[in-house]
Scaffold this motif. Structure first.
Motif, PDB file in Angstrom:
ATOM      1  N   THR A 106      42.098  32.408  37.988  1.00 54.32           N
ATOM      2  CA  THR A 106      41.214  32.519  39.151  1.00 54.32           C
ATOM      3  C   THR A 106      41.762  31.819  40.382  1.00 54.32           C
ATOM      4  N   GLY A 107      42.563  30.785  40.210  1.00 61.54           N
ATOM      5  CA  GLY A 107      43.112  30.064  41.355  1.00 61.54           C
ATOM      6  C   GLY A 107      44.387  30.666  41.902  1.00 61.54           C
ATOM      7  N   SER A 108      44.856  31.741  41.292  1.00 60.82           N
ATOM      8  CA  SER A 108      46.120  32.357  41.697  1.00 60.82           C
ATOM      9  C   SER A 108      45.968  33.124  43.006  1.00 60.82           C
ATOM     10  N   SER A 109      47.049  33.138  43.767  1.00 61.32           N
ATOM     11  CA  SER A 109      47.047  33.937  44.996  1.00 61.32           C
ATOM     12  C   SER A 109      47.286  35.417  44.671  1.00 61.32           C
ATOM     13  N   GLU A 110      47.705  35.695  43.446  1.00 58.62           N
ATOM     14  CA  GLU A 110      47.945  37.074  43.021  1.00 58.62           C
ATOM     15  C   GLU A 110      46.603  37.752  42.733  1.00 58.62           C
ATOM     16  N   PRO A 111      46.373  38.939  43.283  1.00 58.50           N
ATOM     17  CA  PRO A 111      45.105  39.638  43.039  1.00 58.50           C
ATOM     18  C   PRO A 111      44.871  39.869  41.544  1.00 58.50           C
ATOM     19  N   ILE A 112      43.617  39.888  41.153  1.00 56.27           N
ATOM     20  CA  ILE A 112      43.256  40.044  39.746  1.00 56.27           C
ATOM     21  C   ILE A 112      43.793  41.356  39.176  1.00 56.27           C
ATOM     22  N   TYR A 113      43.685  42.451  39.934  1.00 51.79           N
ATOM     23  CA  TYR A 113      44.175  43.731  39.416  1.00 51.79           C
ATOM     24  C   TYR A 113      45.665  43.657  39.131  1.00 51.79           C
ATOM     25  N   ARG A 114      46.422  42.939  39.964  1.00 52.32           N
ATOM     26  CA  ARG A 114      47.871  42.812  39.780  1.00 52.32           C
ATOM     27  C   ARG A 114      48.165  41.969  38.536  1.00 52.32           C
TER      28      ARG A 114
END
Length: 132
Positions: free
Chosen positions: A13-21
């Motif tokens: 959840t803290g990632s800058s990468e989108p969830i779909y990716r």
């Protein structure tokens, strides 16, 4: 043909990468690593969305991207399945490339924490040995 569990997937959840990716990349790794084989049914959009507490449209977008890439196929009445001949190779070099973005993020965080490479590599080796 058993349907793999939605719990194969996780999100940062803290990632800058989108969830779909994150989902797309995880599915690619699971297929390249052999945990998901050609013909295996994917967990449903609803099942993954519920397990990860995310919007079903996010999962649908991820599965749609994988379908457009030829990694997944849609089978009427069965949902999405792993393509019979996924386009990405399963060689060691191809699998290592799938891991690279994760390691780049870990390396960035290690630099932020001012950890030297030997300490990070020792920790990574220890974690790998502890894995089942």
């Amino acid at each position: 043909m058993d349907i793999p569990s939605a719990h194969l997937f996780s999100i940062a959840t803290g990632s800058s990468e989108p969830i779909y990716r994150q989902l797309v990349d995880q599915a690619r790794r699971l297929i390249a690593g052999g945990q998901l084989a050609p013909g295996d049914a994917m967990p449903s959009v609803r099942e993954v969305a519920h397990a990860l507490a995310i919007n079903p449209m996010t999962v649908s977008k991820a599965w749609g991207i994988l379908e457009m890439e030829g990694v997944l196929t849609r089978r009427r009445g069965l949902g999405m399945t792993v393509a019979q001949a996924p386009p990405s190779g399963h060689g060691s070099a191809q699998r290592a490339q799938l891991l690279r973005p994760t390691l780049e993020r870990a390396a960035f965080e290690a630099r932020q924490l001012e950890l030297d490479p030997d300490t990070v590599l020792a920790l990574f080796t220890k974690i790998m040995k502890e894995m089942p």
